[in-house]
Design an enzyme around this catalytic site. Structure first.
Site, PDB file in Angstrom:
ATOM      1  N   SER A 113       0.797  -1.218   0.000  1.00 26.43           N
ATOM      2  CA  SER A 113       0.000   0.000   0.000  1.00 26.43           C
ATOM      3  C   SER A 113       0.832   1.271   0.000  1.00 26.43           C
ATOM      4  O   SER A 113       1.589   1.509  -0.917  1.00 26.43           O
ATOM      5  CB  SER A 113      -0.959  -0.038   1.179  1.00 26.43           C
ATOM      6  OG  SER A 113      -1.871   1.018   1.080  1.00 26.43           O
ATOM      7  N   HIS A 114       0.729   2.046   1.079  1.00 21.36           N
ATOM      8  CA  HIS A 114       1.377   3.366   1.116  1.00 21.36           C
ATOM      9  C   HIS A 114       2.843   3.289   1.550  1.00 21.36           C
ATOM     10  O   HIS A 114       3.522   4.300   1.616  1.00 21.36           O
ATOM     11  CB  HIS A 114       0.613   4.272   2.069  1.00 21.36           C
ATOM     12  CG  HIS A 114       0.460   3.666   3.429  1.00 21.36           C
ATOM     13  ND1 HIS A 114      -0.404   2.623   3.665  1.00 21.36           N
ATOM     14  CD2 HIS A 114       1.088   3.909   4.593  1.00 21.36           C
ATOM     15  CE1 HIS A 114      -0.306   2.266   4.935  1.00 21.36           C
ATOM     16  NE2 HIS A 114       0.591   3.030   5.525  1.00 21.36           N
ATOM     17  N   ASP A 276      -2.985   6.226  -3.259  1.00 21.63           N
ATOM     18  CA  ASP A 276      -1.811   5.577  -2.662  1.00 21.63           C
ATOM     19  C   ASP A 276      -1.264   4.462  -3.555  1.00 21.63           C
ATOM     20  O   ASP A 276      -1.720   4.272  -4.692  1.00 21.63           O
ATOM     21  CB  ASP A 276      -2.151   5.049  -1.266  1.00 21.63           C
ATOM     22  CG  ASP A 276      -3.067   3.842  -1.306  1.00 21.63           C
ATOM     23  OD1 ASP A 276      -3.838   3.719  -2.275  1.00 21.63           O
ATOM     24  OD2 ASP A 276      -3.020   3.002  -0.378  1.00 21.63           O
ATOM     25  N   ASP A 278      -1.571   1.201  -3.785  1.00 20.46           N
ATOM     26  CA  ASP A 278      -2.446   0.185  -4.376  1.00 20.46           C
ATOM     27  C   ASP A 278      -3.815   0.734  -4.761  1.00 20.46           C
ATOM     28  O   ASP A 278      -4.717  -0.035  -5.104  1.00 20.46           O
ATOM     29  CB  ASP A 278      -2.591  -1.015  -3.431  1.00 20.46           C
ATOM     30  CG  ASP A 278      -3.204  -0.653  -2.100  1.00 20.46           C
ATOM     31  OD1 ASP A 278      -3.064   0.505  -1.672  1.00 20.46           O
ATOM     32  OD2 ASP A 278      -3.831  -1.529  -1.478  1.00 20.46           O
ATOM     33  N   ASP A 280      -6.312   2.231  -3.113  1.00 18.17           N
ATOM     34  CA  ASP A 280      -7.535   2.191  -2.303  1.00 18.17           C
ATOM     35  C   ASP A 280      -7.727   3.457  -1.465  1.00 18.17           C
ATOM     36  O   ASP A 280      -8.800   3.669  -0.903  1.00 18.17           O
ATOM     37  CB  ASP A 280      -7.615   0.919  -1.441  1.00 18.17           C
ATOM     38  CG  ASP A 280      -6.401   0.706  -0.567  1.00 18.17           C
ATOM     39  OD1 ASP A 280      -5.485   1.548  -0.595  1.00 18.17           O
ATOM     40  OD2 ASP A 280      -6.365  -0.315   0.158  1.00 18.17           O
ATOM     41  N   ARG A 281      -6.696   4.311  -1.367  1.00 14.07           N
ATOM     42  CA  ARG A 281      -6.851   5.547  -0.582  1.00 14.07           C
ATOM     43  C   ARG A 281      -7.034   6.760  -1.480  1.00 14.07           C
ATOM     44  O   ARG A 281      -6.636   6.738  -2.647  1.00 14.07           O
ATOM     45  CB  ARG A 281      -5.598   5.797   0.259  1.00 14.07           C
ATOM     46  CG  ARG A 281      -5.347   4.739   1.284  1.00 14.07           C
ATOM     47  CD  ARG A 281      -4.192   5.155   2.159  1.00 14.07           C
ATOM     48  NE  ARG A 281      -3.954   4.137   3.164  1.00 14.07           N
ATOM     49  CZ  ARG A 281      -3.354   4.350   4.319  1.00 14.07           C
ATOM     50  NH1 ARG A 281      -2.904   5.563   4.611  1.00 14.07           N
ATOM     51  NH2 ARG A 281      -3.188   3.376   5.181  1.00 14.07           N
ATOM     52  N   LYS A 375     -11.767  -0.379   0.174  1.00 14.58           N
ATOM     53  CA  LYS A 375     -11.880   1.058  -0.014  1.00 14.58           C
ATOM     54  C   LYS A 375     -11.405   1.368  -1.418  1.00 14.58           C
ATOM     55  O   LYS A 375     -10.676   0.585  -2.018  1.00 14.58           O
ATOM     56  CB  LYS A 375     -11.101   1.811   1.047  1.00 14.58           C
ATOM     57  CG  LYS A 375      -9.643   1.447   1.214  1.00 14.58           C
ATOM     58  CD  LYS A 375      -9.098   2.157   2.449  1.00 14.58           C
ATOM     59  CE  LYS A 375      -7.600   1.989   2.618  1.00 14.58           C
ATOM     60  NZ  LYS A 375      -7.235   0.755   3.326  1.00 14.58           N
TER      61      LYS A 375
HETATM   62  C1  VG1 Z   1      -3.490   1.814   8.374  1.00 14.78           C
HETATM   63  C2  VG1 Z   1      -4.696   2.704   8.571  1.00 14.78           C
HETATM   64  C3  VG1 Z   1      -5.972   1.897   8.422  1.00 14.78           C
HETATM   65  C4  VG1 Z   1      -5.969   1.192   7.059  1.00 14.78           C
HETATM   66  C5  VG1 Z   1      -4.719   0.367   6.910  1.00 14.78           C
HETATM   67  C6  VG1 Z   1      -4.596  -0.282   5.550  1.00 14.78           C
HETATM   68  O1  VG1 Z   1      -3.468   0.818   9.382  1.00 14.78           O
HETATM   69  O2  VG1 Z   1      -4.656   3.355   9.810  1.00 14.78           O
HETATM   70  O3  VG1 Z   1      -7.073   2.741   8.571  1.00 14.78           O
HETATM   71  O4  VG1 Z   1      -7.091   0.362   6.931  1.00 14.78           O
HETATM   72  O5  VG1 Z   1      -3.559   1.188   7.104  1.00 14.78           O
HETATM   73  O6  VG1 Z   1      -4.668   0.650   4.527  1.00 14.78           O
HETATM   74  P1  VG1 Z   1      -2.574   0.905  10.701  1.00 14.78           P
HETATM   75  O7  VG1 Z   1      -2.792  -0.393  11.402  1.00 14.78           O
HETATM   76  O8  VG1 Z   1      -1.169   1.139  10.240  1.00 14.78           O
HETATM   77  O9  VG1 Z   1      -3.083   2.092  11.455  1.00 14.78           O
HETATM   78  V1  VG1 Z   1      -3.760   0.442   3.162  1.00 14.78           V
HETATM   79  O10 VG1 Z   1      -4.212   1.599   2.036  1.00 14.78           O
HETATM   80  O11 VG1 Z   1      -2.265   0.542   3.770  1.00 14.78           O
HETATM   81  O12 VG1 Z   1      -4.100  -1.108   2.657  1.00 14.78           O
HETATM   82 CO    CO Z   2      -3.698   1.177   0.228  1.00 11.65          CO
END
Ligand code: VG1
Ligand code: CO
Length: 542
Positions: A113-114, A276, A278, A280-281, A375
């Site tokens: 992801s990010h 982001d 992947d 989804d954000r 998302k």
């Molecule tokens: C973070 C965010 C959470 C989100 C998750 C995955 O998790 O706070 O809201 O669902 O990333 O998003 P954490 O446990 O680091 O707070 V993504 O776009 O990274 O798949």
């Molecule tokens: Co993501």
């Protein structure tokens, strides 16, 4: 067909976090590391023989190599068909859409992801179930349990598949289809939004800028915004790169700096958005204006009936616990249910399947609906554009009007990244030990109304998820929340979430950090953040 059974031993650290297994690329490159986890996925799936699995990733470093390994393992484990995105590319929401459209058994998505990419960056893998959503805890726990007793995995000995051509071929007995990962997703978007009005808006000199941050949404954004909606040149950083151009593909005010410079500069466009790694954000910006993700969810909810796909109204809404309560006020007025879930999209799945919620959101730049089970960044951008086209007002005017109607929830998140794991755990333990006696306690002008460690009982399947974050709520409606991240790969990340409610419209123009300063100071006093993290300042403020 030559299936090889390879002896292996377990890795103790293969427990999936908030969103799949995320580790450094070097961890994944250890012999058998990826294979052990993939075999554990196949071992924990029942009746997957002969079934269809969707496969793709965000294009980061190691994506292509991992895809070749996973396909050969799928063939050796009796999977019937693999649908893989061209060039190995598939955004998380597109994978969810494709699992649903093709009625696949599930999907494997490769993404961190990010988190930054490249040889020194991170890699990740997650499994999605038949509904298209992230595997719920009982599935991820089963995968982890298998990974702890694994002694061998199966892999087909075969050459690599060409991922860059749309073809149908075979790996042993398994069919491999290299599919266009954009078209099915773009068509789904056209079925939900009024593309004609958005096209008209853009023709009327409405300027937009969409930053794909050299990550997976580039091809999607070019197809949808430039080709289908006619916004030529709207996409920034649209070429997916294995290292995201050295950037951090996290759409916030700090990391999406190219976009922020444009949107807060002179002659800024009317609308800006970033997504982001992947896809989804989303981050939504107006001309010189930032929309907090929590407000974005509330605005989408309040305006949903302006959008064709939601014109009949919403069954309900859901937000993660740390997300601001702005959407609760809208749900209240609309007289629909509002659910509060733990952090992570997997907790929305049952609510969406049972039609208890239509829209869902998280404060971490995540918004989505029942159109898929993840998302969806570009979906949120289109939702906003549809509202802007229907209302003919600016982003800023729409948000300020929203505050006037519902009051404003000032909201901010402070992240302390890469802090010492033990000290971060101690900070949380100390807070936890004080919760029982906090109710009624007075801190300056604030009186504690409740203090707990959030626990969630799923209203659909009755499963209970404990220890989901420490909440301290005050009698004036403000809150502070503390939790440790479940997606970081280095040390611990402490997240502090701060929120206050201001009904008086004459006080809606304050700077967020200033408005929240008394609560931020209070959080420091209660949790002794500086002492425990040994940091004077958060790493990222959003
Ligand atoms: C973070 C965010 C959470 C989100 C998750 C995955 O998790 O706070 O809201 O669902 O990333 O998003 P954490 O446990 O680091 O707070 V993504 O776009 O990274 O798949
Ligand atoms: Co993501």
């Amino acid at each position: 067909m030559n299936i090889r059974t390879v002896a292996t031993t377990p890795f103790s650290d293969q427990k999936p976090g908030t969103s799949g297994l995320r580790k450094s690329v070097t961890t994944f490159q250890q012999p058998h590391y990826l294979e052990n986890f993939v075999q554990s996925i196949f071992d924990s799936l029942k009746d997957c023989a002969g079934q269809t699995i969707v496969l793709g990733g965000d294009g980061r470093y190691y994506n292509r190599e991992a895809i070749q390994v996973i396909m050969k393992m799928a063939a050796a484990n009796g999977i019937g068909r693999i649908l893989v995105g061209k060039s190995g590319i598939m955004s998380t929401p597109a994978a969810s859409a494709i699992i649903r459209q093709y009625k696949a058994y599930g999907g494997i998505i490769l993404s961190a992801s990010h988190n930054p990419g490249g040889p020194e960056g991170d890699f990740g893998i997650k499994y999605n179930i038949t509904s298209g959503g992230p595997a719920p805890e009982k599935v991820t726990e089963a995968i982890f349990a298998h990974s702890q007793t694994i002694d061998s995995y199966k892999i087909l000995e075969a050459g690599d598949i060409n991922l860059d051509k749309l073809t149908v071929t075979r790996l042993g007995e398994m069919s491999v289809e290299v599919i266009d990962p954009v078209e099915p997703y773009a068509r789904l978007m056209e079925s939900l939004f009024d593309f004609d009005s958005i096209r008209k808006l853009i023709k009327n000199d409405f300027k937009l800028c969409v930053d794909s941050m050299h990550a997976v949404t580039g091809p999607y954004a070019k197809d949808i915004f430039e080709k289908r909606l006619g916004a030529s040149g709207a996409v920034l950083n649209g070429e997916p790169l294995p290292d995201f151009g050295g950037g951090h593909p996290d759409p916030n005010l700090v990391y999406a700096h190219d976009l922020v410079e444009i949107m807060f500069g002179d002659n800024a466009p009317d609308f800006g958005a970033a997504s982001d790694g992947d896809g989804d954000r989303n981050m939504i910006l107006g001309n010189n204006f930032f929309v907090t993700p929590s407000d974005s969810l509330a605005v989408l909810t309040a305006n949903a009936t302006l959008v064709p796909g939601y014109q009949d109204g919403l069954a309900g809404v859901a937000r993660s616990m740390p997300t601001s309560e702005a959407v609760d006020r809208v749900a209240d007025k609309l007289n629909i249910a509002c659910y509060e879930t733990p952090t992570g999209w997997k907790f929305f799945g049952n609510l969406l399947d049972a039609d208890k919620a239509t829209l869902c959101g998280e404060e971490s730049f995540g918004t989505g609906s029942n159109h898929v089970r993840e998302k969806d960044g570009l979906w949120a951008v289109l939702f906003w554009l549809n509202i802007l086209a229907a209302r003919g007002e600016s982003v800023e005017a729409i948000v300020k009007d929203h505050w006037k109607t519902y009051g404003r929830n000032y909201y901010s998140r402070h992240d302390y990244e890469e802090v010492d794991q033990e000290r971060a755990t101690e900070l949380m333990e100390r807070l936890r030990s004080r919760l029982g006696t906090m109710t009624g306690e007075q801190f300056g002008g604030y009186e504690v109304k409740y203090a707990d460690d959030f626990s969630y009982s799923d209203p659909v399947d009755g499963s209970v998820s404990k220890n989901q974050g420490i909440r301290i709520g005050f009698t004036d409606g403000s809150r502070i929340v503390f939790r440790l991240s479940g997606t970081g790969t280095k040390g611990a990340t402490l997240r502090l979430y701060v929120e206050s409610y201001e009904p008086d419209a004459s006080k809606h123009e304050l700077d967020t950090q200033l408005a929240l300063k008394p609560l931020i100071d209070l959080a420091q006093e209660i949790a002794q953040i500086k002492e425990y993290t040994q940091r004077d300042q958060p790493t990222v403020i959003t």
